[in-house]
Design a protein around this motif. Structure first.
Motif, PDB file in Angstrom:
ATOM      1  N   SER A 196     -12.662  -7.617 -11.917  1.00 34.67           N
ATOM      2  CA  SER A 196     -13.212  -6.815 -10.820  1.00 34.67           C
ATOM      3  C   SER A 196     -12.126  -6.156  -9.981  1.00 34.67           C
ATOM      4  CB  SER A 196     -14.097  -7.695  -9.929  1.00 34.67           C
ATOM      5  OG  SER A 196     -13.337  -8.762  -9.369  1.00 34.67           O
ATOM      6  N   TRP A 197     -11.095  -5.615 -10.639  1.00 26.13           N
ATOM      7  CA  TRP A 197     -10.029  -4.972  -9.874  1.00 26.13           C
ATOM      8  C   TRP A 197     -10.525  -3.655  -9.269  1.00 26.13           C
ATOM      9  CZ3 TRP A 197      -9.122  -5.436 -15.372  1.00 26.13           C
ATOM     10  CH2 TRP A 197      -9.359  -4.261 -16.087  1.00 26.13           C
ATOM     11  N   SER A 198      -9.957  -3.308  -8.117  1.00 27.95           N
ATOM     12  CA  SER A 198     -10.315  -2.051  -7.458  1.00 27.95           C
ATOM     13  C   SER A 198      -9.391  -0.915  -7.895  1.00 27.95           C
ATOM     14  CB  SER A 198     -10.246  -2.211  -5.934  1.00 27.95           C
ATOM     15  OG  SER A 198      -8.949  -2.616  -5.530  1.00 27.95           O
ATOM     16  N   GLU A 199      -8.253  -1.279  -8.455  1.00 29.06           N
ATOM     17  CA  GLU A 199      -7.296  -0.286  -8.948  1.00 29.06           C
ATOM     18  C   GLU A 199      -6.750  -0.774 -10.277  1.00 29.06           C
ATOM     19  OE1 GLU A 199      -3.031   1.799  -7.669  1.00 29.06           O
ATOM     20  OE2 GLU A 199      -4.162   0.575  -6.237  1.00 29.06           O
ATOM     21  N   ASN A 200      -6.683   0.125 -11.243  1.00 33.59           N
ATOM     22  CA  ASN A 200      -6.179  -0.236 -12.564  1.00 33.59           C
ATOM     23  C   ASN A 200      -4.814  -0.923 -12.446  1.00 33.59           C
ATOM     24  OD1 ASN A 200      -4.879  -0.107 -15.159  1.00 33.59           O
ATOM     25  ND2 ASN A 200      -6.350   1.451 -15.777  1.00 33.59           N
ATOM     26  N   PRO A 201      -4.667  -2.166 -12.935  1.00 33.18           N
ATOM     27  CA  PRO A 201      -3.419  -2.909 -12.745  1.00 33.18           C
ATOM     28  C   PRO A 201      -2.361  -2.647 -13.805  1.00 33.18           C
ATOM     29  CG  PRO A 201      -5.023  -4.311 -13.815  1.00 33.18           C
ATOM     30  CD  PRO A 201      -5.713  -3.001 -13.562  1.00 33.18           C
ATOM     31  N   TYR A 202      -2.689  -1.896 -14.838  1.00 31.50           N
ATOM     32  CA  TYR A 202      -1.810  -1.874 -16.011  1.00 31.50           C
ATOM     33  C   TYR A 202      -0.548  -1.037 -15.834  1.00 31.50           C
ATOM     34  CZ  TYR A 202      -5.257  -4.616 -18.371  1.00 31.50           C
ATOM     35  OH  TYR A 202      -6.090  -5.653 -18.719  1.00 31.50           O
ATOM     36  N   LYS A 203      -0.612  -0.017 -14.982  1.00 35.00           N
ATOM     37  CA  LYS A 203       0.596   0.760 -14.725  1.00 35.00           C
ATOM     38  C   LYS A 203       1.667  -0.125 -14.097  1.00 35.00           C
ATOM     39  CE  LYS A 203       2.078   5.226 -12.864  1.00 35.00           C
ATOM     40  NZ  LYS A 203       1.644   6.474 -12.189  1.00 35.00           N
ATOM     41  N   GLN A 204       1.271  -0.942 -13.119  1.00 37.70           N
ATOM     42  CA  GLN A 204       2.213  -1.851 -12.477  1.00 37.70           C
ATOM     43  C   GLN A 204       2.699  -2.922 -13.446  1.00 37.70           C
ATOM     44  OE1 GLN A 204       3.669  -1.688  -9.512  1.00 37.70           O
ATOM     45  NE2 GLN A 204       4.820  -3.569  -9.935  1.00 37.70           N
ATOM     46  N   LEU A 205       1.793  -3.444 -14.272  1.00 37.50           N
ATOM     47  CA  LEU A 205       2.190  -4.443 -15.260  1.00 37.50           C
ATOM     48  C   LEU A 205       3.184  -3.864 -16.252  1.00 37.50           C
ATOM     49  CD1 LEU A 205      -1.257  -6.165 -15.956  1.00 37.50           C
ATOM     50  CD2 LEU A 205       0.777  -7.269 -14.977  1.00 37.50           C
ATOM     51  N   GLY A 206       3.016  -2.602 -16.610  1.00 38.91           N
ATOM     52  CA  GLY A 206       3.974  -1.959 -17.510  1.00 38.91           C
ATOM     53  C   GLY A 206       5.364  -1.896 -16.908  1.00 38.91           C
ATOM     54  N   ALA A 207       5.455  -1.496 -15.636  1.00 34.82           N
ATOM     55  CA  ALA A 207       6.750  -1.432 -14.945  1.00 34.82           C
ATOM     56  C   ALA A 207       7.374  -2.825 -14.842  1.00 34.82           C
ATOM     57  CB  ALA A 207       6.576  -0.815 -13.565  1.00 34.82           C
ATOM     58  N   GLU A 208       6.545  -3.835 -14.559  1.00 35.47           N
ATOM     59  CA  GLU A 208       7.048  -5.203 -14.448  1.00 35.47           C
ATOM     60  C   GLU A 208       7.566  -5.721 -15.794  1.00 35.47           C
ATOM     61  OE1 GLU A 208       3.923  -7.566 -12.827  1.00 35.47           O
ATOM     62  OE2 GLU A 208       3.924  -6.517 -10.885  1.00 35.47           O
ATOM     63  N   ALA A 209       6.873  -5.390 -16.864  1.00 34.35           N
ATOM     64  CA  ALA A 209       7.310  -5.819 -18.194  1.00 34.35           C
ATOM     65  C   ALA A 209       8.652  -5.185 -18.557  1.00 34.35           C
ATOM     66  CB  ALA A 209       6.249  -5.470 -19.231  1.00 34.35           C
ATOM     67  N   LEU A 210       8.824  -3.908 -18.236  1.00 33.25           N
ATOM     68  CA  LEU A 210      10.105  -3.255 -18.509  1.00 33.25           C
ATOM     69  C   LEU A 210      11.228  -3.929 -17.736  1.00 33.25           C
ATOM     70  CD1 LEU A 210      11.668  -0.897 -19.843  1.00 33.25           C
ATOM     71  CD2 LEU A 210      11.200   0.418 -17.755  1.00 33.25           C
ATOM     72  N   ALA A 211      10.987  -4.262 -16.476  1.00 29.16           N
ATOM     73  CA  ALA A 211      12.015  -4.903 -15.649  1.00 29.16           C
ATOM     74  C   ALA A 211      12.375  -6.292 -16.179  1.00 29.16           C
ATOM     75  CB  ALA A 211      11.525  -5.003 -14.206  1.00 29.16           C
ATOM     76  N   ASP A 212      11.475  -6.901 -16.944  1.00 28.46           N
ATOM     77  CA  ASP A 212      11.682  -8.250 -17.474  1.00 28.46           C
ATOM     78  C   ASP A 212      12.413  -8.254 -18.810  1.00 28.46           C
ATOM     79  OD1 ASP A 212      10.958 -11.198 -17.461  1.00 28.46           O
ATOM     80  OD2 ASP A 212       9.879 -10.590 -19.273  1.00 28.46           O
TER      81      ASP A 212
END
Length: 326
Positions: A121-137
């Motif tokens: 039930s997210w209000s904003e698509n979370p995947y763009k942020q998850l993509g950036a976080e994965a790259l940083a990892d």
């Protein structure tokens, strides 16, 4: 053939992998990248794929190399993950130069994990942020199982997960596989013995060996949620391959998927594999070397699939058990 020192796709020198997960949503993103652009091809064998930038990976297209590949949960929502990776890479000055602009080339593929017990039930698509976080990892060491794109993955009777494996050929070339296992079918014959058991190296997924008997009838599937599938993978090598040869590498690797998941490549799976070359080591005998590279890619992928399931861990509100806690 022996596994590489890490038994991960990052045994292909120069490649790194990053993961980001959201335990509440039960989903995540995995990124494969390198300091240098690398050649990539793609082969789709499932009937329900979801991809970004797949057309440019055809051998006749102008851009022959990519800056990263993204595997993501979230079904169509997960196609936002490569955008987060591309935005972050652009800030780093990494990408395809066009005049005074930099355009990161970031193809991606998604799996369906929207019915796995997580809170969607997210209000904003979370995947763009998850993509950036994965790259940083991104690193040459990373976890397997319930992590990254494998966080919310499921099979017919068990949890799926993120898997990886590698092999070093007598020619000196290294081949590695990375996979998010989320199939309509199963990775095990009887909840204990893996279909991929004949290819196991050094007891990497339990060392139980092959099953004593195999089912003669129809295999188990999660048909009650028949849209909730897709296994997405990357096979990579340091052998110098062009884009058409990378596509052939990915094509051969699909044999490994069929050996490790039963059934596979169904109309309700979006099964696809990227083939990657860093180009670091030339081929001494192109015809023979590419034959063995394809065989190694299939074997590696079968092992990686079993490892992803083997390393999955339980979480609150899971809809199926994990292998180690079944």
């Amino acid at each position: 053939m022996q596994a590489g020192k890490r038994n991960l796709i990052t045994d292909v020198e120069g490649l790194v992998v990053g993961n980001a997960s959201d335990a509440t949503i039960k989903t995540g993103v995995t990124v494969l990248t390198s300091n240098m652009a690398f050649t990539a091809g793609l082969q789709v064998m499932g009937g329900a794929p979801g991809t970004r930038e797949s057309d440019l990976l055809a051998p006749d297209k102008t851009v022959q190399q990519v800056d990263a590949l993204v595997l993501s949960g979230g079904s169509a929502f997960g196609l936002d993950a490569p955008s987060g990776v591309a935005d972050a890479m652009r800030l780093q000055g990494r990408g395809f130069p066009v005049g005074d602009q930099i355009v990161p080339i970031v193809p991606g593929a998604i799996l369906f994990d929207l019915l796995n017990g997580g809170d969607k039930s997210w209000s904003e698509n979370p995947y763009k942020q998850l993509g950036a976080e994965a790259l940083a990892d991104a690193s040459d060491l990373f976890d397997l199982g319930t992590v990254g794109a494998g966080t919310g993955a499921t099979l017919a009777s068990l949890k799926g997960g993120l898997g990886s494996a590698s092999v070093v050929l007598p020619s000196g070339h290294t081949v590695g596989a990375l996979v998010a296992v989320n199939a309509l079918g199963d990775a095990t014959v009887d909840d204990s013995h893996f279909w991929a058991a004949p290819f196991e190296t050094d007891n990497e997924f339990g060392g139980l060996g092959v099953a004593q008997s195999y089912p003669r009838g129809l295999p188990r599937t999660k048909m009650a949620s028949h849209a909730a599938n897709t296994t997405i993978a990357i096979v990579a090598t340091d052998a110098a391959l062009d884009q058409s040869q990378c596509t052939r590498l990915a094509t051969a690797a699909h044999d490994g998927m069929a050996r490790a998941l039963v059934p596979s490549h169904t109309p309700m799976d979006g099964d696809l594999i990227y083939g990657v070359s860093t180009g670091a080591k030339p081929l001494d005998n192109p015809a023979l070397d590419t034959l063995w590279l394809g065989h190694a890619a299939a074997t590696c992928l079968a092992r990686a699939i079993a490892r992803g399931v083997f390393h999955a861990t339980p979480a609150d509100k899971d809809t199926v058990p994990s292998y180690a806690y079944r």
